[in-house]
Write an enzyme that holds these catalytic residues in place. Structure first.
Site, PDB file in Angstrom:
ATOM      1  CB  CYS A 168      36.226  37.191  32.341  1.00 49.63           C
ATOM      2  SG  CYS A 168      35.897  37.615  33.851  1.00 49.63           S
ATOM      3  CG  HIS A 209      35.049  39.735  28.650  1.00 44.78           C
ATOM      4  ND1 HIS A 209      35.731  39.604  29.966  1.00 44.78           N
ATOM      5  CD2 HIS A 209      35.718  40.310  27.804  1.00 44.78           C
ATOM      6  CE1 HIS A 209      36.413  40.788  29.989  1.00 44.78           C
ATOM      7  NE2 HIS A 209      36.479  41.274  28.305  1.00 44.78           N
TER       8      HIS A 209
END
Ligand SMILES: *[C@@H]1O[C@H](CO)[C@@H](O)[C@H](O)[C@H]1NC(C)=O
Length: 589
Positions: free
Chosen positions: A97, A158
Site C-alpha cells: 500500500c 495511508h
C-alpha cells in the site's frame, strides 16, 4: 496575451540555439505559437474534464469478471471496461500500500520520496508516527488545484498525518492538494475488528510479550530473594528496577494494545469524527460522501479520488451482500465493491457528467495470497500470475486491473496490452487538466493519452523497475523494436506472508532469472543460456538501464526509519481528551 507568450518563447530559445539556425527556429516558433493559440481556443470551447479515480485495496486482477473471473459477479466494473479502455499490463510501482500509493500520487517510484523501506517496516504502522508523504512532494492533486479544480479524497490515505505536532497535518491529504478529505487517514486492518488477531508486527509483539514475562519472573525472583534474605540488595535499587520495568513495559504495550483506537479512525478534513471507526456503516458513509462531493461540484471541474478500504481484511460487508457470492466473505466483499463502483457510475450518469468525466478503476497492488483462512475466506486471486501482495517483483503482486472510461473521447471496448503503470495517471490527468508537468523533478510515469487514443501503439515504458522497499527485485524490458516483454529477477521473495524485501526473506539470483512474459505470463519457464541466444543481450541491456536509472536516484530522508514509524503520543490524532479518544458519527441512511 498571445503576443506575450510568443515573445517569451523567442527570448528563451535565442539563448539556446546558435545564430545560424535562428531563421528556421523562428518559423518553428511561429508554428508553435499557432498551435498554442489553437489549443487555448479549443480549451475555452471544451470544459475541462472531471476525474473520478477509483482504487481498491488488495484486489487481485483475477478477482474481476472482465479480467477472466467467471464466478465472481462484477457487472459494473465489466461495463466500465466495455464502455472504455481496458489495460491488461497495468503495473503498480510496488506490491504494498504505502509505497504503491506514494508512487501513484507523485508519478515517481516511492524511494524517490523516501518511502522505500530499507528494513522490515514497509508501510506506515501508526497514525501517531512522523513518517509520511513529504510536504514538498508534488502530487497530481496539487497541480490540478492550480488548474482551478476542486479536489476530493474519499476513503483510504495511508500516507501519514503529522510531522512534529498533533495539528501540523504536514502529510495530510489537505496538505497534498485535496480540498476535501473524508475517510481513513490510515487503512482498514484486522485490529479494527474487535477480537481479531493483530495485523501489525504480530511476531514482534509476541516476542516482546515473552521477553517481558521473563523479565517479570526475574524481577519477582529478586524481590522474593530479598524478602527472604537470600540476597543482599538495597531497597532503592530494587524499587528503581521495578519502575524501570513498568516504564519499559508501558512504552511498548500502550502503542500496541490500543491499535484500534489509535489507527481505526475517520477524519473529515482535519477533524477526527469517528474513533474507533464503525466497520458496519463504513461503506454507506463513504458512498454518501463521494456522491455528495460530486453533486456539490457538478458545475465546475473536479477530481474525486475514491480510495476504497475494501477488500483488505477484516472483510466487513453490508448485510445485503453477506452470503451472496460463490466465494465466501471475500467474494461477497468484491461484489460489494462492484456495487459501489456501479453507484459511482450512476451518480456521474444521472448528473449528465459522463461525457466530460474520465473514470478510472484500479487496485493498489495484487491480491493477498497469504490469507487462506480468514474466517473461512480466501484472500485475493491473481489469476494466472505468480505471487501476490508483498512478494517483490512477481507479476501477481504488481499486475492489476486498469480501466479508463471517457465516453466522449476514448473508444469503447478497446484493449491495450502494452506495459502501463499506475504512475502514468499523474501525467495523464495533469495534461488533460491543462497543467504543466513539473520540470524540476524526475517523473517515472508517462501520459497514457497517446496510447488510449490510438495515436501510438507503443508504450513509452521501455524499462520498468520493480522495487520491494529500496531493493530492486526485478526489471521489465520492452525492447523498442519488438513486441517482446522480458522480465529479469535479481531477487525473489521466499514467503507470501512476511512481506520483506531483503536478507533471509529473499533469494538472490546470479545469474538473474529471466522470463519472456508475453509467451509465459505466469513466469513458469525460465529462459536458459543454452537455448536462448538473446539472453545475454537482455541482461546487458537491463544492467545498463539499471545503472542509468541509479544515477537519477538521490537519498531523501527515510520516512520509514524506526524513529519515523514508531508511535508518538503527541502526534496521535484524537477526538476528546488524549488518551481517552472516542467519538462517533451517526449513520446517514
Ligand atoms: C474468481 O475469484 C475467486 C475468488 O478470488 C477465485 O477463488 C476463483 O478461482 C476465480 N476464478 C477464476 C476463473 O479466476
Amino acid at each position: 496575451m498571445f503576443m506575450f507568450t510568443n515573445v517569451n518563447l523567442g527570448q528563451n530559445e535565442e539563448g539556446i540555439y546558435p545564430k545560424t539556425t535562428q531563421r528556421r527556429e523562428m518559423s518553428i516558433f511561429f508554428g508553435l505559437f499557432l498551435l498554442i493559440a489553437q489549443c487555448l481556443i479549443e480549451a475555452e470551447d471544451a470544459p475541462k474534464p472531471n476525474f473520478v479515480l477509483m482504487m481498491v485495496d488488495d484486489l487481485g486482477i483475477g478477482d474481476v469478471g472482465c479480467y477472466g473471473n467467471n464466478t465472481i459477479r462484477t457487472p459494473n466494473i465489466d461495463r466500465l471496461a466495455l464502455e472504455g479502455v481496458k489495460l491488461t499490463q497495468h503495473i503498480a510501482a510496488a506490491p504494498l500500500c504505502t509505497p504503491s500509493r506514494t508512487a501513484f500520487m507523485t508519478g515517481r517510484y516511492a524511494l524517490r520520496s523516501g518511502l522505500g523501506s530499507t528494513g522490515r517496516v514497509q508501510v506506515i504502522l501508526f497514525l501517531g508516527a512522523s513518517g509520511g508523504l513529504p510536504p514538498n512532494e508534488t502530487t497530481f492533486s496539487k497541480l490540478l488545484q492550480k488548474q482551478g479544480y476542486t479536489t476530493g479524497l474519499v476513503g483510504k490515505w495511508h500516507l501519514g498525518v503529522s510531522c512534529s505536532s498533533r495539528n501540523d497535518h504536514c502529510h495530510h491529504p489537505n496538505n497534498h492538494g485535496f480540498n476535501y478529505f473524508y475517510g481513513l487517514p490510515f487503512t482498514k486492518f484486522n485490529d479494527c475488528q474487535p477480537g481479531e488477531a493483530t495485523d501489525i508486527l504480530a511476531d514482534l509483539q509476541d516476542a516482546l510479550w515473552n521477553i517481558f514475562m521473563l523479565l517479570a519472573l526475574a524481577l519477582l525472583t529478586l524481590i522474593l530473594a530479598k524478602m527472604t534474605g537470600v540476597l543482599e540488595m538495597r531497597s532503592k535499587m530494587l524499587a528503581f528496577l521495578v519502575v524501570l520495568y513498568v516504564l519499559a513495559f508501558l512504552t511498548w504495550y500502550i502503542p500496541f494494545a490500543f491499535l484500534r483506537t489509535w489507527n481505526c479512525i475517520i477524519m473529515r478534513n482535519q477533524k477526527v469524527v469517528e474513533q474507533p471507526l464503525n466497520l458496519d456503516t463504513l461503506t454507506e458513509k463513504l458512498m454518501y460522501e463521494a456522491e455528495q462531493f460530486v453533486e456539490r461540484n457538478q458545475n465546475r471541474p473536479f477530481l474525486l479520488f475514491l480510495s476504497l478500504p475494501h477488500v483488505h481484511t477484516p472483510l466487513a460487508i453490508s448485510k445485503q451482500f453477506t452470503g451472496k457470492s460463490k466465494h465466501g466473505l471475500y467474494g461477497d466483499n468484491i461484489e460489494e465493491v462492484d456495487w459501489m463502483i456501479g453507484r459511482m457510475m450512476k451518480t456521474i450518469e444521472k448528473l449528465n457528467l459522463a461525457e466530460r468525466t474520465l473514470m478510472y478503476f484500479t487496485s493498489d497492488h495484487g491480491g493477498d495470497i497469504g490469507i487462506s483462512d480468514w474466517q473461512g475466506a480466501k484472500g485475493g486471486w491473481n489469476g494466472i500470475y505468480r505471487g501476490g501482495k508483498g512478494m517483490g517483483g512477481w507479476e501477481g503482486g504488481i499486475r492489476v486491473p486498469g480501466i479508463l472510461r471517457w465516453t466522449k473521447r476514448l473508444s469503447a471496448g478497446k484493449i491495450i496490452h502494452e506495459p502501463t503503470s499506475l504512475m502514468d495517471i499523474f501525467p495523464t490527468v495533469v495534461k488533460l487538466a491543462g497543467g504543466e508537468l513539473p520540470n524540476d523533478t524526475i517523473l517515472d510515469g508517462h501520459s497514457l493519452l497517446p496510447l488510449l487514443e490510438g495515436k501510438t501503439k507503443r508504450s513509452e515504458h521501455e524499462f520498468m523497475f520493480h522495487y520491494c522497499g529500496v531493493y530492486l527485485h526485478a526489471v521489465r524490458w520492452h525492447p523498442r523494436d519488438s513486441d517482446s516483454v522480458f522480465k529479469v529477477h535479481f531477487f525473489t521473495s521466499n514467503s507470501n506472508t512476511s512481506f520483506r524485501c531483503h536478507g533471509d526473506s529473499v533469494t538472490q539470483h546470479d545469474p538473474p532469472l529471466v522470463f519472456d512474459i508475453i509467451s509465459d505470463p505466469s513466469e513458469a519457464k525460465q529462459l536458459m543460456t543454452g537455448t536462448e541466444p538473446c539472453l545475454a543481450e537482455v541482461l546487458r541491456q537491463v544492467r545498463s538501464a539499471v545503472e542509468e536509472h541509479r544515477r537519477t536516484l538521490t537519498s531523501p530522508t527515510n520516512q520509514l526509519s524506526w524513529p519515523n514509524v514508531l508511535w508518538k503520543p503527541w502526534l496521535q490524532p484524537c477526538c476528546g481528551v488524549f488518551p481517552f479518544c472516542s467519538c462517533s458519527e451517526s449513520s446517514r441512511v
